[in-house]
Each structure stands twice: as C-alpha cells, then as structure tokens.
Design an enzyme around this catalytic site. Structure first.
Site, PDB file in Angstrom:
ATOM      1  N   ASP A 129      35.691  -7.737  -2.676  1.00 33.41           N
ATOM      2  CA  ASP A 129      36.694  -6.717  -2.355  1.00 33.41           C
ATOM      3  C   ASP A 129      36.378  -5.377  -2.981  1.00 33.41           C
ATOM      4  O   ASP A 129      36.911  -4.347  -2.582  1.00 33.41           O
ATOM      5  CB  ASP A 129      38.079  -7.175  -2.814  1.00 33.41           C
ATOM      6  CG  ASP A 129      38.533  -8.345  -1.966  1.00 33.41           C
ATOM      7  OD1 ASP A 129      38.095  -9.482  -2.244  1.00 33.41           O
ATOM      8  OD2 ASP A 129      39.279  -8.113  -1.004  1.00 33.41           O
ATOM      9  N   ASN A 148      36.239 -10.364  -6.540  1.00 28.58           N
ATOM     10  CA  ASN A 148      36.479 -11.171  -5.337  1.00 28.58           C
ATOM     11  C   ASN A 148      37.633 -12.127  -5.621  1.00 28.58           C
ATOM     12  O   ASN A 148      38.197 -12.140  -6.721  1.00 28.58           O
ATOM     13  CB  ASN A 148      35.202 -11.926  -4.938  1.00 28.58           C
ATOM     14  CG  ASN A 148      35.312 -12.556  -3.559  1.00 28.58           C
ATOM     15  OD1 ASN A 148      35.770 -11.908  -2.612  1.00 28.58           O
ATOM     16  ND2 ASN A 148      34.924 -13.807  -3.415  1.00 28.58           N
ATOM     17  N   LYS A 149      37.963 -12.917  -4.636  1.00 28.17           N
ATOM     18  CA  LYS A 149      39.104 -13.837  -4.717  1.00 28.17           C
ATOM     19  C   LYS A 149      39.067 -14.643  -6.012  1.00 28.17           C
ATOM     20  O   LYS A 149      38.003 -15.090  -6.448  1.00 28.17           O
ATOM     21  CB  LYS A 149      39.058 -14.772  -3.499  1.00 28.17           C
ATOM     22  CG  LYS A 149      40.185 -15.760  -3.372  1.00 28.17           C
ATOM     23  CD  LYS A 149      41.556 -15.160  -3.446  1.00 28.17           C
ATOM     24  CE  LYS A 149      41.808 -14.064  -2.447  1.00 28.17           C
ATOM     25  NZ  LYS A 149      43.097 -13.356  -2.651  1.00 28.17           N
ATOM     26  N   GLY A 171      41.259  -9.653   3.961  1.00 26.03           N
ATOM     27  CA  GLY A 171      39.804  -9.519   3.860  1.00 26.03           C
ATOM     28  C   GLY A 171      39.488  -8.030   3.804  1.00 26.03           C
ATOM     29  O   GLY A 171      39.996  -7.247   4.627  1.00 26.03           O
ATOM     30  N   ALA A 172      38.643  -7.646   2.844  1.00 26.17           N
ATOM     31  CA  ALA A 172      38.458  -6.218   2.549  1.00 26.17           C
ATOM     32  C   ALA A 172      38.085  -5.374   3.776  1.00 26.17           C
ATOM     33  O   ALA A 172      38.737  -4.364   4.063  1.00 26.17           O
ATOM     34  CB  ALA A 172      37.434  -6.066   1.427  1.00 26.17           C
ATOM     35  N   GLN A 181      42.644 -19.696   1.829  1.00 26.79           N
ATOM     36  CA  GLN A 181      41.888 -19.005   2.887  1.00 26.79           C
ATOM     37  C   GLN A 181      40.633 -19.777   3.286  1.00 26.79           C
ATOM     38  O   GLN A 181      40.156 -19.653   4.412  1.00 26.79           O
ATOM     39  CB  GLN A 181      41.477 -17.594   2.429  1.00 26.79           C
ATOM     40  CG  GLN A 181      42.629 -16.611   2.321  1.00 26.79           C
ATOM     41  CD  GLN A 181      43.140 -16.522   0.905  1.00 26.79           C
ATOM     42  OE1 GLN A 181      43.150 -17.516   0.171  1.00 26.79           O
ATOM     43  NE2 GLN A 181      43.587 -15.354   0.495  1.00 26.79           N
TER      44      GLN A 181
END
Ligand code: MRU
Length: 369
Positions: free
Chosen positions: A244, A254-255, A54-55, A203
């Site tokens: 991120d 992002n993811k 996680g960023a 996640q």
C-alpha cells in the site's frame, strides 16, 4: 482477468457514459454484484466502506470520484471540496493521494466549463496506466518464476505464497503480486499458490481464492499461521505480496501479517518479493516504520465473521466473548532488510533508497513539490 471465461475489470466507466461501475468486493465470494457510482460521495463511501479496496483500485476509484465531482460542481471550490473529501477516505494506501494529485494537477489549469470532460479523460488514462504498469510487473516477475522452474526437475510445480489480495480485484486488472502468477499460468508454467486467509477481513480467503479459482489457477487457502510451517518444509519457492506504500528507504507497508511472513521467509531462506507499482512509492516518507500512518479499523471486523450457511443464507456471527477488547491494525511495515526485491514495471529493484531513486527519479521531483 477472467470470471468463468468472461473478461472483467474491477472498475469501469459505463460505455460512452458518465457513471462508473465497480464490483462490490464486500459481497464476494458469495455474490457477484456490480455497484453503480454516480457521485463523488459514492466514490468516497465505496473506498471508505471497502466496496472497492486494494491500493491501485483505491487510486482509480478516487480518480473517477473527481470526475463525478466535476459534473456536480466544476468550480475551483468544487475541485478543492472533491479532493478534500476523497483524500481522507482511507489513510494508508498512498495511491489515493497520488491519483488525486494527478487529477488536481491536470484540472487546475483547465477552464471550469471544460473540467468535467478533462477529468474523465485523465481518470481514464490513470485506469489504463494501472493496467500497463501491472503488465510490466507481470513480465518482470515472470523472470523470477522462470528462474525457479530452471532449477526444478521437469514437470515440477512452482509453489508461491501470497498474503491478502493483491490480485486483479485490488487493481484495475492483472493485480500486482498476482500479475506474474497469471502470466506464468498463461505461459503453461505449473504454478500453485498458497493463499493466506488474511484475517480479519479475509481478503485472501474471499477474494484471492475467488479470482484465482475463476481464472483456473491452482491454489490452496491456508490459515494465516501456516506459512512458517510450509516454508520450514520446503513447500514455498517464492513469496510475492503487494503493498500500500513503500517508503523512500524501501520499507514496505502492506496488510497486517505481512511482516510475520517476511520474518518466516528470512529465517527459511525463502525469497520474499514485493510487487510495487510506481504510484505506491512515497518519496515523502523517509522511514516506513516510523512515518507511514497505519489505519485502525472497526473492532467489528475482529469480533464478527460473515459467511454462507448450509441453507444458503449470508449470516454474521460473533466469535469473541462479549466485553473482550479487540485491536484492529489494518497494516504493518516490513523493514527493507527482509525484502529480497521489489518487482516494479521498470525491473526488479533492490529495496533501498538508491535503487528506488534511480528507477523513478520523476517521483522524487513530484514528492518535493
Ligand atoms: O485493506 P485492503 O484490502 O485495501 O488492503 C489491501 C492490501 O493490503 C494489498 O496487499 C495492497 O493494497 C496491494 S494491492 C495491489
């Protein structure tokens, strides 16, 4: 946030001590294990192997990694070595470089004899700052949820959708995407969260579901392909995801899979918001799709799955035929035009260059240095 009534953070400095504790996120939801980080190398490995992820948490861990490094070697060469070791631990989340730049700026002018103490002090500040930023995001995002409540019939639940884990486990506390949700829940607003499982590392299924469940927030885990169907049928009022790295033009990294959710939201008129702590803005990147580096991870994350068997053992099984090639792009970039707004600690912004620059001018100066 709470785990069975007890308050936890994802990372902490041992009380009055020098080592760092962190929840080992590779073991959740099956086992709650605390890892002890005692060296810069420990911190780098924890980031690389996703013991922490996680960023914002990657940034916080890197800051403590620098502090641990200063205990080992506080010379100029030691400072450089620690920076160089940590900055390559993961490529996409810009919070890693942001935190390391903050640490280096604070430590470079300090006498090496005093660097370790100064490093812990600055790392503690970065950690506290993350919690404050997320509180700001919570308050600003809450207004969006309240606006939906105002349009609903009394007693109706607000249905949110989120992707991956941008919860408290991905930050120091509160989370980014989940911060408004936790605050709404605390205020007695009825919320329900659709949790994308988020293949390949799951996640959402493993971490977001775990933390929402332990905090008592109603939620449902869905396979990644389900969001579009739910949106078509009016079952999602609001999507909020984390990020991120956000480019200067408002493109959001992002993811992997976030982009597809944004497309589905756009097609169905579902508001699609991104929760954005300011250390995640990268004014040095002009065009997110072209320039943000996308991490590619091991194929084993795609070919194998780990879970608990009926008799309680943790087991890893292969789900892809032997010999089939796999690809594992860990992130994607959602173009700014598909994003309704950016929920930041300084308000909800339009996802464009002018709005980001007006809200965070000091970050433009830092990026230019
Ligand atoms: O690969 P991960 O688990 O580090 O990816 C995490 C995400 O993509 C999160 O959505 C992002 O870091 C935002 S965290 C508040």
């Amino acid at each position: 946030m709470k785990v069975d009534g007890k308050h936890f953070r994802s990372i902490w400095r041992e009380r009055g001590g020098w080592s760092v504790g962190a929840i080992d996120q590779r073991r959740l939801p099956h086992e709650f294990i605390v890892a002890k980080l005692t060296s810069c190398e420990d911190a780098a490995v924890a980031i690389r192997d996703m013991l922490v992820r996680g960023a914002p948490l990657i940034g916080a861990t890197a800051a403590y990694g620098m502090a641990l490094a200063m205990r080992e070697d506080s010379s100029d060469a030691g400072l450089k070595r620690a920076y160089d070791t940590l900055v390559v631990a993961r490529p996409t989340a810009i919070n890693l470089k942001w935190a390391l730049d903050e640490m280096r700026t604070a430590l470079a002018p300090v006498d090496p004899v005093e660097r370790a103490e100064a490093a812990y002090a600055r790392a503690d500040e970065i950690v506290e700052q993350d919690v404050e930023i997320n509180r700001g995001i919570a308050g600003n995002g809450l207004k969006l949820i309240e606006a939906i409540v105002a349009k609903k019939k009394p007693g109706e639940t607000v249905n949110l959708l989120t992707h991956c884990n941008a919860g408290w486990l991905a930050t120091v506390d509160w989370g980014t995407a989940t911060a408004p949700i936790y605050l709404a829940h605390e205020r007695g607003i009825k919320v329900h969260v659709w949790v994308d499982e988020t293949r390949p590392r799951n996640q959402g299924a493993s971490l977001t579901a775990w933390e929402l469940g332990h905090h008592g927030v109603p939620h449902t885990v869905i396979p990644d392909n389900t969001g579009g169907h739910l949106m078509q049928h009016g079952m999602v009022d609001l999507a909020i995801v984390g990020t991120d790295r956000v480019a200067a033009n408002g493109d959001v990294c992002n993811k992997i899979g976030t982009y597809l959710k944004a497309l589905a939201a756009h097609d169905n008129g579902v508001p699609f918001y991104v929760a954005l702590p300011s250390p995640t803005i990268d004014f040095a990147v002009d065009d997110g799709i072209r320039d943000i580096p996308i991490e590619q991870r091991s194929g084993a994350e795609v070919t194998d799955m780990t879970g608990r068997t009926a008799d309680g053992r943790l087991e890893t099984v292969r789900i892809v035929p032997e010999g089939s090639p796999v690809a594992n792009y860990a992130f994607d970039v959602t173009p700014a035009r598909l994003v309704t707004g950016l929920i930041t600690e300084r308000g909800v912004l339009k996802p464009d260059r002018a709005s980001l620059a007006a809200a965070f001018p000091e970050r433009i100066v830092a990026a230019a240095e």
